[in-house]
Design a protein around this motif. Structure first.
Motif, PDB file in Angstrom:
ATOM      1  N   ARG A 242       7.166 -43.249 -55.556  1.00  0.00           N
ATOM      2  CA  ARG A 242       6.653 -42.178 -56.424  1.00  0.00           C
ATOM      3  C   ARG A 242       5.575 -42.767 -57.323  1.00  0.00           C
ATOM      4  NH1 ARG A 242       7.525 -37.271 -59.132  1.00  0.00           N
ATOM      5  NH2 ARG A 242       7.511 -37.518 -61.388  1.00  0.00           N
ATOM      6  N   VAL A 243       4.381 -42.170 -57.288  1.00  0.00           N
ATOM      7  CA  VAL A 243       3.245 -42.649 -58.068  1.00  0.00           C
ATOM      8  C   VAL A 243       2.873 -41.588 -59.093  1.00  0.00           C
ATOM      9  CG1 VAL A 243       0.873 -43.499 -57.973  1.00  0.00           C
ATOM     10  CG2 VAL A 243       2.416 -43.909 -56.049  1.00  0.00           C
ATOM     11  N   ASN A 244       2.597 -42.032 -60.325  1.00  0.00           N
ATOM     12  CA  ASN A 244       2.159 -41.123 -61.371  1.00  0.00           C
ATOM     13  C   ASN A 244       1.124 -41.830 -62.247  1.00  0.00           C
ATOM     14  OD1 ASN A 244       3.615 -42.687 -63.359  1.00  0.00           O
ATOM     15  ND2 ASN A 244       5.481 -41.641 -62.674  1.00  0.00           N
ATOM     16  N   LEU A 245       0.645 -41.161 -63.272  1.00  0.00           N
ATOM     17  CA  LEU A 245      -0.386 -41.740 -64.139  1.00  0.00           C
ATOM     18  C   LEU A 245       0.089 -42.999 -64.850  1.00  0.00           C
ATOM     19  CD1 LEU A 245      -1.936 -38.536 -65.750  1.00  0.00           C
ATOM     20  CD2 LEU A 245      -2.882 -39.945 -63.918  1.00  0.00           C
ATOM     21  N   VAL A 246       1.378 -43.080 -65.112  1.00  0.00           N
ATOM     22  CA  VAL A 246       1.915 -44.227 -65.845  1.00  0.00           C
ATOM     23  C   VAL A 246       2.014 -45.467 -64.961  1.00  0.00           C
ATOM     24  CG1 VAL A 246       3.916 -45.082 -67.122  1.00  0.00           C
ATOM     25  CG2 VAL A 246       3.162 -42.727 -67.433  1.00  0.00           C
ATOM     26  N   ASN A 247       2.448 -45.312 -63.710  1.00  0.00           N
ATOM     27  CA  ASN A 247       2.691 -46.487 -62.873  1.00  0.00           C
ATOM     28  C   ASN A 247       1.641 -46.743 -61.791  1.00  0.00           C
ATOM     29  OD1 ASN A 247       3.242 -44.625 -60.855  1.00  0.00           O
ATOM     30  ND2 ASN A 247       5.330 -45.298 -60.495  1.00  0.00           N
ATOM     31  N   ALA A 248       0.579 -45.967 -61.746  1.00  0.00           N
ATOM     32  CA  ALA A 248      -0.411 -46.094 -60.671  1.00  0.00           C
ATOM     33  C   ALA A 248      -1.009 -47.497 -60.606  1.00  0.00           C
ATOM     34  CB  ALA A 248      -1.516 -45.049 -60.843  1.00  0.00           C
ATOM     35  N   ASN A 249      -1.328 -48.085 -61.756  1.00  0.00           N
ATOM     36  CA  ASN A 249      -1.892 -49.441 -61.766  1.00  0.00           C
ATOM     37  C   ASN A 249      -0.882 -50.458 -61.223  1.00  0.00           C
ATOM     38  OD1 ASN A 249      -4.525 -49.033 -62.938  1.00  0.00           O
ATOM     39  ND2 ASN A 249      -3.470 -48.562 -64.849  1.00  0.00           N
ATOM     40  N   VAL A 250       0.363 -50.297 -61.594  1.00  0.00           N
ATOM     41  CA  VAL A 250       1.412 -51.217 -61.157  1.00  0.00           C
ATOM     42  C   VAL A 250       1.612 -51.110 -59.643  1.00  0.00           C
ATOM     43  CG1 VAL A 250       3.880 -51.771 -61.367  1.00  0.00           C
ATOM     44  CG2 VAL A 250       2.556 -51.176 -63.405  1.00  0.00           C
TER      45      VAL A 250
END
Length: 185
Positions: free
Chosen positions: A40-48
């Motif tokens: 699951r990708v979102n604005l918070v974890n996209a870089n990670v």
């Protein structure tokens, strides 16, 4: 685009380069990774998530933009090649203004788009229209861009509904069409 993503280059040109672009970076990565990651990708974890997948992310800022007050260009490089998409905001709405080497003016919508790479020859556009018409698929808008007369060209059709696979195969079989892809935004 096809292949395994290796690099993702984000370029900010014009006025936008003067601002904090962290949310734009996260949004771009979210859009890119959300389509290909099982996680699951979102604005918070996209870089990670991008970092975990080994994607090299590079940002570049240039306060000058030749054509627009601001433009964001995304270049995704895979093991199969690079895909470039540039966008800006005109009259309060987003516009895709470049796809690879082609300058275009496409307003993204929630519909379907047919992207056709072809040789700029008389009858190619009409042949595609005949096939979509026979399949009862309405074209809501069309944009054509070419690198030079009678050279390589890109046609983008906004469609009211998706193309069935057999219709897409008919379009790909048209002489002078080198590739055609259906995209859902």
């Amino acid at each position: 685009m096809e292949g395994q993503i290796k690099d993702f280059h984000i370029k900010y040109d014009g006025e936008i380069a003067n601002y904090d672009t962290a949310i734009l970076k996260s949004s771009a990565l979210n859009g890119l990774m959300g389509m290909i990651s099982e996680e699951r990708v979102n604005l918070v974890n996209a870089n990670v998530v991008a970092n975990k997948r080994g994607i090299n992310v590079v940002e570049e800022k240039n306060t000058i933009c030749e054509n627009y007050s601001s433009m964001v260009t995304l270049v995704a490089t895979t093991d199969k090649g690079a895909t470039t998409v540039a966008a800006t905001v005109l009259r309060g709405e987003p516009h895709v203004v470049r796809i690879n080497d082609y300058w275009v003016d496409i307003v993204p919508s929630d519909g379907y788009f047919l992207f056709s790479d072809h040789l700029d020859r008389p009858g190619v556009i009409g042949a595609v229209g005949n096939i979509t018409g026979a399949a009862n698929i309405n074209i809501q808008s069309m944009h054509v861009s070419r690198l030079k007369p009678r050279g390589q060209a890109l046609m983008v059709l906004a469609l009211d509904e998706p193309l069935p696979e057999k219709v897409l195969k008919q379009i790909k079989a048209i002489p002078d069409i080198t590739d055609a892809k259906l995209v859902k935004l």
